[in-house]
Design a protein around this motif. Structure first.
Motif, short mmCIF file in Angstrom:
data_model
loop_
_atom_site.label_atom_id
_atom_site.label_comp_id
_atom_site.label_asym_id
_atom_site.label_seq_id
_atom_site.Cartn_x
_atom_site.Cartn_y
_atom_site.Cartn_z
N ALA A 14 78.47 -84.10 -8.79
CA ALA A 14 77.42 -84.17 -7.77
C ALA A 14 76.04 -84.03 -8.41
CB ALA A 14 77.65 -83.07 -6.72
N GLU B 136 72.87 -75.03 -15.10
CA GLU B 136 74.34 -74.90 -15.03
C GLU B 136 74.72 -73.54 -15.60
OE1 GLU B 136 77.30 -76.63 -14.03
OE2 GLU B 136 77.99 -74.67 -14.78
N PRO C 12 94.26 -81.07 -14.75
CA PRO C 12 94.29 -82.53 -14.91
C PRO C 12 93.36 -83.26 -13.96
CG PRO C 12 96.22 -81.77 -13.72
CD PRO C 12 95.53 -80.54 -14.22
N HIS C 13 92.53 -84.14 -14.49
CA HIS C 13 91.60 -84.94 -13.68
C HIS C 13 91.89 -86.41 -13.88
CE1 HIS C 13 89.59 -81.23 -12.83
NE2 HIS C 13 88.78 -81.85 -12.01
N ILE C 14 92.40 -87.04 -12.82
CA ILE C 14 92.77 -88.45 -12.90
C ILE C 14 91.82 -89.22 -12.00
CG2 ILE C 14 94.60 -90.12 -12.38
CD1 ILE C 14 95.76 -86.69 -12.92
N ARG D 102 81.71 -80.67 -3.76
CA ARG D 102 82.94 -80.07 -3.22
C ARG D 102 82.73 -78.63 -2.74
NH1 ARG D 102 89.07 -81.04 -5.06
NH2 ARG D 102 89.69 -78.99 -5.76
N TYR E 42 87.27 -82.64 -1.82
CA TYR E 42 86.90 -83.97 -2.29
C TYR E 42 87.49 -84.28 -3.65
CZ TYR E 42 82.98 -85.26 0.86
OH TYR E 42 82.21 -85.65 1.90
N MET F 55 86.97 -86.69 -7.19
CA MET F 55 85.75 -87.01 -7.94
C MET F 55 84.99 -88.20 -7.35
SD MET F 55 87.03 -86.51 -11.87
CE MET F 55 88.61 -87.30 -11.66
#
Ligand code: FAD
Ligand code: UDP
Length: 384
Positions: A13, A33, A58-60, A338, A345, A347
């Motif tokens: 975001a 950040e 895991p990010h798919i 998110r 949500y 990505m």
């Protein structure tokens, strides 16, 4: 120095908005950040063995939106990847989402697609209304498969029974009567070829973007001068929990590197009914990396810790509404992502929400002259 925008959070975001505002609208952006890296929960890095791992699970990447895929394609090339998951049920590893092969392997049958549809129909429970995550599954596959695949996993993952969660949670996982074993059916399914962190480095590589890591907004805000604020952290934290804490579900990630080339027969194996963890991911399947060792991630759900998942249920939606109303009342502060909009949500949805907010903000900017070295980037961005 005064910034046009202070952006809190360097996940999708915050980073997409920083990129659009800096490159396309020539705004001066400060991105703060609190972690020691960019990328938010999509951050990846090479572990001690040299294997690319996703620090926060895991990010798919998958989307049906050409606009979102084309936008991100400016910052990465891709490696085609279709995700597949097995579930450990009754001592076997069978495909999830439930499909024709799942049923045939589980029951030792050889039913056709048509017969599978009849099999599921005969077991499905009719529900007057589909409101909860229990209703969704019972109405599609009946109690036995619900208990084998969904009830235990959901209780572990959320610390709640499926009957206490919105329908949208288990509705993320379809039921199929064909032999499609893919986890997602979106038209774009790919992983950033050099990883997510590289994608973020490219997104944020612009002279108008200043990045402050290890900096919590609450601690630095009084020292920074800016016109507008974009907040992508937890919305209840922004308002000092004035209406009470919004519940988020946390996870503990246990990373292990094994001295062998392969650990399990699929990228992810789910454990609905055994163990305290929900699933094990083997990273090399996701990235396509070749290596003599392999790195895996166990996910242990936890009630406290970093906020990873908003918990979709009516009481939480009501509490979020109060924060959302408070958010509408503050001028020149925008909430996106998110945690800030309390939405489960993916990505691509976060990227979509950030691009939508950018369009709204851009409409309100007074145009500023473009410096010659900015022209190329503007032309690139104009394609989006
Ligand atoms: P985040 O990535 O959470 O970024 C917010 C950032 O703000 C964080 O880095 C945080 O440190 C920072 N921040 C918060 N408060 C402050 C503060 N006060 N000061 C400074 N900084 C602050 N999506 C998919 O599409 N596919 C998947 O396979 C997938 N798998 C997932 C697996 C797991 C285990 C999890 C938890 C999520 C997964 N997601 C997946 C969802 C994906 O992670 C999110 O949609 C996306 O990363 C959200 O981006 P964001 O920018 O909204 O939030
Ligand atoms: N789920 C389940 N069993 C499974 C997979 C998923 O019960 O084998 C349920 C569970 O409630 C989970 C939700 O479906 O939280 C969404 O699954 P998804 O794989 O989309 O979760 P995420 O990757 O977002 O953690």
């Amino acid at each position: 120095m005064k910034f046009d925008y202070l952006i809190v959070g360097a996940g999708f975001a915050g980073s997409v908005l920083a990129e659009r505002l800096a490159r396309n609208a020539q705004q001066r952006v400060l991105l703060v950040e609190r972690r020691n890296h960019i990328g938010g929960n999509a951050y990846d890095h090479y572990d001690d063995a040299g294997i690319l791992v996703h620090k926060y699970g895991p990010h798919i990447f998958h989307t049906n939106s050409k606009q979102i895929f084309d936008y991100l394609s400016q910052f990465t090339t891709w490696r085609k990847y279709e995700h597949r998951v097995l579930a450990s049920v009754d001592g076997r590893l069978v495909p999830i989402p439930i499909n024709l092969d799942t049923i045939n392997e589980l029951y030792g049958t050889n039913l056709s697609a048509h017969q599978i549809a009849g099999f599921l129909e005969s077991r499905a429970e009719s529900r007057p209304k589909i409101s909860t995550s229990e209703d969704v599954v019972l109405s599609k596959v009946g109690r036995e498969l619900y208990e084998k695949f969904f009830r235990g996993y959901t209780r572990k993952q959320w610390g709640l029974d499926p009957s206490d969660l919105d329908a949208s949670v288990t509705a993320r996982v379809p039921v199929r009567t064909n032999r499609d074993t893919r986890y997602f059916t979106d038209c774009y399914q790919s992983m950033p070829r050099h990883g997510y962190t590289r994608l973020f480095e490219n997104l944020l590589d612009h002279k108008n973007i200043n990045i402050l890591l290890n900096a919590d907004y609450r601690e630095v805000k009084s020292a920074i001068s800016y016109d507008r604020l974009i907040f992508t952290g937890p919305i209840d934290e922004y308002f000092d929990y004035q209406f009470g804490e919004l519940p988020y579900r946390s996870l503990r990630f246990q990373h292990e590197t094994l001295d062998r080339p392969i650990f399990q027969p699929a990228p992810v194996v789910n454990y609905p009914n055994e163990h305290a963890f929900t699933r094990i991911t083997e990273m090399k399947y996701l990235t396509g990396q070749e290596h003599s060792k392999t790195s895996i991630i166990y996910e242990y759900p936890e009630a406290t810790g970093d906020p990873y998942y908003p918990i979709p249920r009516p009481a939480n939606a009501e509490l979020y509404q109060r924060y959302s109303e408070a958010a509408r009342a503050v001028r020149n502060v925008y909430f996106v992502g998110r945690l800030a909009t309390y939405r489960y949500y993916n990505m691509d949805q976060v990227v979509g929400a950030a691009l939508t907010l950018y369009n709204k903000l851009a409409a309100s900017h007074v145009s500023r002259p473009v410096s010659p070295q900015n022209n190329g980037a503007r032309e690139l961005a104009a394609a989006v």
